[in-house]
Scaffold this motif. Sequence first.
Motif, PDB file in Angstrom:
ATOM      1  N   ASP A  25       0.562  -1.285   0.014  1.00 47.09           N
ATOM      2  CA  ASP A  25      -0.202   0.036   0.236  1.00 47.09           C
ATOM      3  C   ASP A  25       0.554   1.088   0.323  1.00 47.09           C
ATOM      4  OD1 ASP A  25      -2.803  -1.470   0.317  1.00 47.09           O
ATOM      5  OD2 ASP A  25      -2.163  -1.614   2.035  1.00 47.09           O
ATOM      6  N   VAL A  26       1.971   1.670   0.240  1.00 47.66           N
ATOM      7  CA  VAL A  26       2.950   1.956  -0.175  1.00 47.66           C
ATOM      8  C   VAL A  26       2.961   3.170  -1.226  1.00 47.66           C
ATOM      9  CG1 VAL A  26       5.007   1.282  -0.263  1.00 47.66           C
ATOM     10  CG2 VAL A  26       4.835   2.856   0.774  1.00 47.66           C
ATOM     11  N   ASP A  27       3.327   3.948  -1.428  1.00 49.01           N
ATOM     12  CA  ASP A  27       3.370   5.073  -2.643  1.00 49.01           C
ATOM     13  C   ASP A  27       4.494   5.819  -2.554  1.00 49.01           C
ATOM     14  OD1 ASP A  27       2.632   5.602  -5.727  1.00 49.01           O
ATOM     15  OD2 ASP A  27       0.808   6.796  -5.018  1.00 49.01           O
ATOM     16  N   ASN A  28       5.034   6.369  -4.124  1.00 47.91           N
ATOM     17  CA  ASN A  28       5.667   7.195  -4.162  1.00 47.91           C
ATOM     18  C   ASN A  28       7.150   6.432  -3.492  1.00 47.91           C
ATOM     19  OD1 ASN A  28       4.561   9.373  -5.260  1.00 47.91           O
ATOM     20  ND2 ASN A  28       3.991   9.744  -3.638  1.00 47.91           N
ATOM     21  N   VAL A  29       7.836   5.611  -4.117  1.00 51.00           N
ATOM     22  CA  VAL A  29       8.557   4.790  -3.686  1.00 51.00           C
ATOM     23  C   VAL A  29       8.797   3.678  -5.081  1.00 51.00           C
ATOM     24  CG1 VAL A  29       7.231   2.698  -2.698  1.00 51.00           C
ATOM     25  CG2 VAL A  29       9.170   3.159  -1.872  1.00 51.00           C
ATOM     26  N   THR A  30      10.873   4.162  -4.351  1.00 52.25           N
ATOM     27  CA  THR A  30      11.173   3.033  -5.783  1.00 52.25           C
ATOM     28  C   THR A  30      12.069   1.355  -4.346  1.00 52.25           C
ATOM     29  OG1 THR A  30      12.046   4.371  -6.720  1.00 52.25           O
ATOM     30  CG2 THR A  30      13.619   2.171  -6.963  1.00 52.25           C
ATOM     31  N   VAL A  31      11.591  -0.042  -4.223  1.00 54.37           N
ATOM     32  CA  VAL A  31      12.026  -0.987  -4.086  1.00 54.37           C
ATOM     33  C   VAL A  31      13.138  -1.992  -4.820  1.00 54.37           C
ATOM     34  CG1 VAL A  31      11.155  -2.463  -2.866  1.00 54.37           C
ATOM     35  CG2 VAL A  31       9.970  -0.528  -2.398  1.00 54.37           C
ATOM     36  N   TYR A  32      14.086  -2.265  -3.890  1.00 54.02           N
ATOM     37  CA  TYR A  32      15.490  -3.118  -4.650  1.00 54.02           C
ATOM     38  C   TYR A  32      15.222  -3.979  -3.598  1.00 54.02           C
ATOM     39  CZ  TYR A  32      16.863   0.782  -7.208  1.00 54.02           C
ATOM     40  OH  TYR A  32      17.532   2.435  -8.207  1.00 54.02           O
ATOM     41  N   THR A  33      15.203  -5.147  -4.197  1.00 54.24           N
ATOM     42  CA  THR A  33      15.012  -6.480  -3.854  1.00 54.24           C
ATOM     43  C   THR A  33      16.032  -6.905  -3.498  1.00 54.24           C
ATOM     44  OG1 THR A  33      12.064  -6.115  -3.679  1.00 54.24           O
ATOM     45  CG2 THR A  33      13.412  -8.265  -3.048  1.00 54.24           C
ATOM     46  N   PHE A  34      16.523  -7.879  -3.044  1.00 57.63           N
ATOM     47  CA  PHE A  34      17.524  -8.456  -3.030  1.00 57.63           C
ATOM     48  C   PHE A  34      17.178  -9.917  -1.895  1.00 57.63           C
ATOM     49  CE2 PHE A  34      19.982  -4.631  -2.856  1.00 57.63           C
ATOM     50  CZ  PHE A  34      20.561  -4.501  -3.408  1.00 57.63           C
ATOM     51  N   MET A  35      17.295 -10.695  -2.648  1.00 55.29           N
ATOM     52  CA  MET A  35      16.786 -11.929  -3.296  1.00 55.29           C
ATOM     53  C   MET A  35      17.797 -12.725  -1.819  1.00 55.29           C
ATOM     54  SD  MET A  35      14.084 -13.621  -5.717  1.00 55.29           S
ATOM     55  CE  MET A  35      15.347 -13.050  -7.311  1.00 55.29           C
ATOM     56  N   TYR A  36      18.120 -13.084  -0.151  1.00 59.03           N
ATOM     57  CA  TYR A  36      19.148 -13.157   0.622  1.00 59.03           C
ATOM     58  C   TYR A  36      18.689 -14.872   0.613  1.00 59.03           C
ATOM     59  CZ  TYR A  36      22.363 -12.711   4.130  1.00 59.03           C
ATOM     60  OH  TYR A  36      23.553 -12.739   4.834  1.00 59.03           O
ATOM     61  N   ASN A  37      18.560 -16.126   0.511  1.00 57.15           N
ATOM     62  CA  ASN A  37      18.985 -17.007   0.891  1.00 57.15           C
ATOM     63  C   ASN A  37      19.802 -17.817   1.656  1.00 57.15           C
ATOM     64  OD1 ASN A  37      16.905 -17.045  -1.940  1.00 57.15           O
ATOM     65  ND2 ASN A  37      18.839 -16.949  -2.565  1.00 57.15           N
ATOM     66  N   ILE A  38      18.513 -17.769   2.836  1.00 58.34           N
ATOM     67  CA  ILE A  38      19.366 -18.088   3.970  1.00 58.34           C
ATOM     68  C   ILE A  38      18.738 -18.834   4.716  1.00 58.34           C
ATOM     69  CG2 ILE A  38      21.018 -15.898   4.650  1.00 58.34           C
ATOM     70  CD1 ILE A  38      18.767 -14.957   6.745  1.00 58.34           C
ATOM     71  N   LEU A  39      17.242 -18.928   4.537  1.00 60.30           N
ATOM     72  CA  LEU A  39      16.762 -19.874   5.884  1.00 60.30           C
ATOM     73  C   LEU A  39      16.177 -21.640   5.139  1.00 60.30           C
ATOM     74  CD1 LEU A  39      13.381 -17.695   6.108  1.00 60.30           C
ATOM     75  CD2 LEU A  39      15.618 -18.320   6.971  1.00 60.30           C
ATOM     76  N   SER A  40      16.620 -21.871   4.004  1.00 57.56           N
ATOM     77  CA  SER A  40      16.959 -23.248   3.385  1.00 57.56           C
ATOM     78  C   SER A  40      17.414 -23.599   1.894  1.00 57.56           C
ATOM     79  CB  SER A  40      15.148 -23.460   3.556  1.00 57.56           C
ATOM     80  OG  SER A  40      14.302 -23.296   2.117  1.00 57.56           O
ATOM     81  N   PRO A  41      17.462 -24.610   1.242  1.00 61.88           N
ATOM     82  CA  PRO A  41      18.178 -24.636   0.276  1.00 61.88           C
ATOM     83  C   PRO A  41      17.507 -23.976  -0.523  1.00 61.88           C
ATOM     84  CG  PRO A  41      18.793 -26.642   1.487  1.00 61.88           C
ATOM     85  CD  PRO A  41      18.036 -25.987   2.029  1.00 61.88           C
ATOM     86  N   ASP A  42      16.049 -25.071  -0.500  1.00 65.97           N
ATOM     87  CA  ASP A  42      14.540 -24.167  -1.206  1.00 65.97           C
ATOM     88  C   ASP A  42      14.769 -23.221  -1.577  1.00 65.97           C
ATOM     89  OD1 ASP A  42      11.869 -24.375  -1.074  1.00 65.97           O
ATOM     90  OD2 ASP A  42      12.329 -25.067  -2.306  1.00 65.97           O
ATOM     91  N   SER A  43      14.960 -21.922  -1.409  1.00 65.02           N
ATOM     92  CA  SER A  43      14.941 -20.704  -0.881  1.00 65.02           C
ATOM     93  C   SER A  43      16.080 -19.608  -2.216  1.00 65.02           C
ATOM     94  CB  SER A  43      15.613 -19.832   0.155  1.00 65.02           C
ATOM     95  OG  SER A  43      15.114 -19.743   1.130  1.00 65.02           O
ATOM     96  N   VAL A  44      16.828 -20.903  -2.106  1.00 64.71           N
ATOM     97  CA  VAL A  44      17.986 -20.686  -3.465  1.00 64.71           C
ATOM     98  C   VAL A  44      16.938 -20.898  -4.679  1.00 64.71           C
ATOM     99  CG1 VAL A  44      19.954 -21.383  -4.577  1.00 64.71           C
ATOM    100  CG2 VAL A  44      20.059 -21.129  -2.385  1.00 64.71           C
ATOM    101  N   VAL A  45      16.797 -21.877  -5.085  1.00 62.13           N
ATOM    102  CA  VAL A  45      15.650 -22.559  -5.849  1.00 62.13           C
ATOM    103  C   VAL A  45      14.503 -21.440  -6.285  1.00 62.13           C
ATOM    104  CG1 VAL A  45      14.075 -24.475  -6.867  1.00 62.13           C
ATOM    105  CG2 VAL A  45      16.382 -25.116  -5.726  1.00 62.13           C
ATOM    106  N   LYS A  46      14.423 -20.774  -5.631  1.00 60.91           N
ATOM    107  CA  LYS A  46      12.594 -20.262  -5.564  1.00 60.91           C
ATOM    108  C   LYS A  46      13.186 -19.272  -5.891  1.00 60.91           C
ATOM    109  CE  LYS A  46       9.255 -22.428  -2.466  1.00 60.91           C
ATOM    110  NZ  LYS A  46       9.180 -22.316  -0.751  1.00 60.91           N
TER     111      LYS A  46
END
Length: 241
Positions: free
Chosen positions: A141-162
């Motif tokens: 719901d936030v507006d007027n924003v640029t979001v850079y998302t770093f997919m940081y895989n630290i919880l499980s090997p499956d995170s890397v695949v996803k």
Amino acid sequence: MRKSKAALLLASAMLMSCAGAENSVEENIRKAVEPRLGEGVKIDSVKATPYAGLYEIRVGDEIRYTDKTGSYLIVGHVFNLKTSEDLTQARIDDINKIKFSDLPLELALKTVKGNGKRVIAVFEDPNCGYCKRFRQQALKDVDNVTVYTFMYNILSPDSVVKSKNIWCSADRNKAWDEWMISGKAAPAAPANCTAPNEQVLALGQKLRVNGTPAIFFADGSRIPGAIDLQTLESKFSSIKQ
């Protein structure tokens, strides 16, 4: 009245002596405390504080305190009772500040909403429930924003695949939102597609990102954990443009 050359030399010698004495105290503290912190633990810095004669010991982004002899170790936060300021947390926040412009933004997903003037970078794991909550309760719901998302895989090997599947999708941002908000998984990545998973992991470790989500703002400050829209807007308001 001009000071004589001898007086100036004496004053200079006294300052050097005081500095040397302070350095000696800090070195003695390091020698006394470091061996007792555990195998392989190294003290990054020792410095005098302006309160209660305590010395600050920093190990990574952790702060401890001791006396000038290094005989006692204090674990906890120091508060200014007049202002209620958490002095220890203020130091930790300062230590954890980054230079936002140094982030390798090409390794992140980029989403622009509205005019995009406000900027954040978020480290998230695709299997992180708190990250999904942050997406659903704040970023959606936030507006007027640029979001850079770093997919940081630290919880499980499956995170890397996803993360790889999402990075290799035709529309990465859509694939990420569909997974994090709606639970719709991205299709399997083509065999010849590579994702920057290892680079992002190294970056997060360098920045001491120990959990997700971790939100970085344009002023270099960070907030760990899921926050709601009101808290996010309040943080934006506190940053000088």
